[in-house]
Design a protein around this motif. Structure first.
Motif, PDB file in Angstrom:
ATOM      1  N   LYS A 163       3.423   4.891 -14.608  1.00 53.76           N
ATOM      2  CA  LYS A 163       2.440   5.736 -15.278  1.00 53.76           C
ATOM      3  C   LYS A 163       1.029   5.436 -14.781  1.00 53.76           C
ATOM      4  O   LYS A 163       0.144   6.289 -14.831  1.00 53.76           O
ATOM      5  N   ASP A 164       0.808   4.209 -14.283  1.00 55.78           N
ATOM      6  CA  ASP A 164      -0.509   3.857 -13.738  1.00 55.78           C
ATOM      7  C   ASP A 164      -0.815   4.646 -12.475  1.00 55.78           C
ATOM      8  O   ASP A 164      -1.980   4.875 -12.140  1.00 55.78           O
ATOM      9  N   ASN A 165       0.227   5.062 -11.775  1.00 56.24           N
ATOM     10  CA  ASN A 165       0.038   5.797 -10.522  1.00 56.24           C
ATOM     11  C   ASN A 165      -0.485   7.211 -10.741  1.00 56.24           C
ATOM     12  O   ASN A 165      -0.779   7.920  -9.780  1.00 56.24           O
ATOM     13  N   ILE A 171      -4.079   7.277  -7.088  1.00 57.17           N
ATOM     14  CA  ILE A 171      -3.509   8.300  -6.202  1.00 57.17           C
ATOM     15  C   ILE A 171      -4.274   8.333  -4.879  1.00 57.17           C
ATOM     16  O   ILE A 171      -3.671   8.355  -3.800  1.00 57.17           O
ATOM     17  N   MET A 172      -5.592   8.317  -4.980  1.00 53.47           N
ATOM     18  CA  MET A 172      -6.407   8.337  -3.760  1.00 53.47           C
ATOM     19  C   MET A 172      -6.174   7.083  -2.925  1.00 53.47           C
ATOM     20  O   MET A 172      -6.205   7.124  -1.696  1.00 53.47           O
ATOM     21  N   GLY A 173      -5.921   5.975  -3.605  1.00 59.16           N
ATOM     22  CA  GLY A 173      -5.656   4.730  -2.884  1.00 59.16           C
ATOM     23  C   GLY A 173      -4.329   4.724  -2.158  1.00 59.16           C
ATOM     24  O   GLY A 173      -4.108   3.882  -1.271  1.00 59.16           O
ATOM     25  N   SER A 174      -3.430   5.641  -2.511  1.00 58.39           N
ATOM     26  CA  SER A 174      -2.110   5.684  -1.872  1.00 58.39           C
ATOM     27  C   SER A 174      -2.099   6.533  -0.613  1.00 58.39           C
ATOM     28  O   SER A 174      -1.092   6.564   0.101  1.00 58.39           O
ATOM     29  N   ALA A 183      -9.301  13.126   4.235  1.00 54.88           N
ATOM     30  CA  ALA A 183     -10.287  14.205   4.093  1.00 54.88           C
ATOM     31  C   ALA A 183      -9.608  15.504   3.639  1.00 54.88           C
ATOM     32  O   ALA A 183     -10.095  16.188   2.729  1.00 54.88           O
ATOM     33  N   LYS A 184      -8.496  15.830   4.266  1.00 56.50           N
ATOM     34  CA  LYS A 184      -7.784  17.059   3.895  1.00 56.50           C
ATOM     35  C   LYS A 184      -7.228  16.957   2.477  1.00 56.50           C
ATOM     36  O   LYS A 184      -7.285  17.911   1.698  1.00 56.50           O
ATOM     37  N   VAL A 189      -7.258  18.381  -3.416  1.00 55.67           N
ATOM     38  CA  VAL A 189      -7.189  18.064  -4.852  1.00 55.67           C
ATOM     39  C   VAL A 189      -8.448  18.516  -5.587  1.00 55.67           C
ATOM     40  O   VAL A 189      -8.421  18.723  -6.812  1.00 55.67           O
ATOM     41  N   ASN A 190      -9.549  18.696  -4.854  1.00 55.92           N
ATOM     42  CA  ASN A 190     -10.786  19.185  -5.472  1.00 55.92           C
ATOM     43  C   ASN A 190     -10.859  20.705  -5.527  1.00 55.92           C
ATOM     44  O   ASN A 190     -11.778  21.272  -6.123  1.00 55.92           O
TER      45      ASN A 190
END
Length: 253
Positions: A163-165, A171-174, A183-184, A189-190
């Motif tokens: 659940k921490d993921n 998520i960005m760290g993965s 960058a893509k 996601v934005n």
């Protein structure tokens, strides 16, 4: 002296009122508890009667739940397994749902080993983020964005790991670990328009009768974009899925 006497009387009256109120509260609480117990006893009595009836010699067995079939679209959602596999499972799921994780870690994993990996079943994942799960939609967007770089199922598995993921910084760290172009992925996601795909899955699910997660439809693969699938509700044990899958495979063969 008079003031002191009035103060003592006032305190005594206040104590009396408080004691009366407390007594009323206790009686009310006890009445509620008794009512709850009576309801439980009534339900247990009903269940016991049903069990006794079923246990009588010659008693008719309980009727199995009705089989519900729906015509369901795979839309343009990600497919795991051979696209031409004879049986299709369409899953409506939520990354923040603990029951979805349980199903993913048990029944779906076994289905993957026994059917998907052997070309007998393909799994279609459609998003159904529940409104009270605040991270579910952003997690679904992240999975779809990873899918644009051919890493949908890698992100899918990562999100279900913990659940921490589901926290966006994690998520960005993965991104690097999963082999994504940062960058893509960040631009994707934005992009708020990505939520439209999630909303479409949600609306389709409601139309098919989905009210909770996980929900599944199991049917024979067709040349088109739809299947006629048996509706399987909830995180059912592997044996339930196996029964439906084997039945569909028999009809194919």
């Amino acid at each position: 002296m008079k003031i002191l006497l009035l103060s003592i009387i006032s305190v005594a009256v206040l104590i009396s009122v408080l004691l009366s109120a407390w007594g009323l509260y206790e009686r009310t609480s006890m009445q509620i508890e008794i009512a709850n117990l009576n309801n439980k006893i009534e339900r247990m009595s009903t269940d016991l009667s049903a069990i006794k009836t079923a246990a009588r010699p010659g008693a008719a067995p309980a009727a199995p739940p009705p089989v519900v079939e729906k015509v369901v679209s795979i839309d343009d959602d990600p497919i795991k397994g051979d696209p031409k596999a004879p049986v299709t499972i369409i899953e409506f799921s939520d990354y923040e749902c603990p029951f979805c994780k349980r199903a993913n870690d048990s029944s779906i994993k076994q289905i993957d080993e026994e059917y998907i990996s052997k070309g007998k079943v393909r799994l279609v994942f459609r998003d159904y983020p529940l409104p009270f799960h605040k991270k579910a939609t952003s997690a679904a967007v992240a999975a779809n964005c990873a899918g644009e770089q051919g890493k949908y199922w890698e992100m899918h598995d990562f999100l279900f790991e913990s659940k921490d993921n589901l926290d966006m910084p994690i998520i960005m760290g993965s991104v690097g670990e999963l082999g994504l172009d940062k960058a893509k992925f960040t631009a994707c996601v934005n992009d708020k328009s990505k939520e439209k795909e999630i909303t479409k899955d949600l609306e389709d699910g409601k139309k098919y009768g989905v009210r909770g997660t996980p929900s599944y439809f199991i049917g024979r693969t067709t040349d088109g974009n739809e299947i006629t699938g048996t509706f399987v509700r909830g995180a059912q044990p592997y044996s339930v899925f196996k029964e439906h899958i084997d039945e569909q495979l028999k009809e194919v063969n």
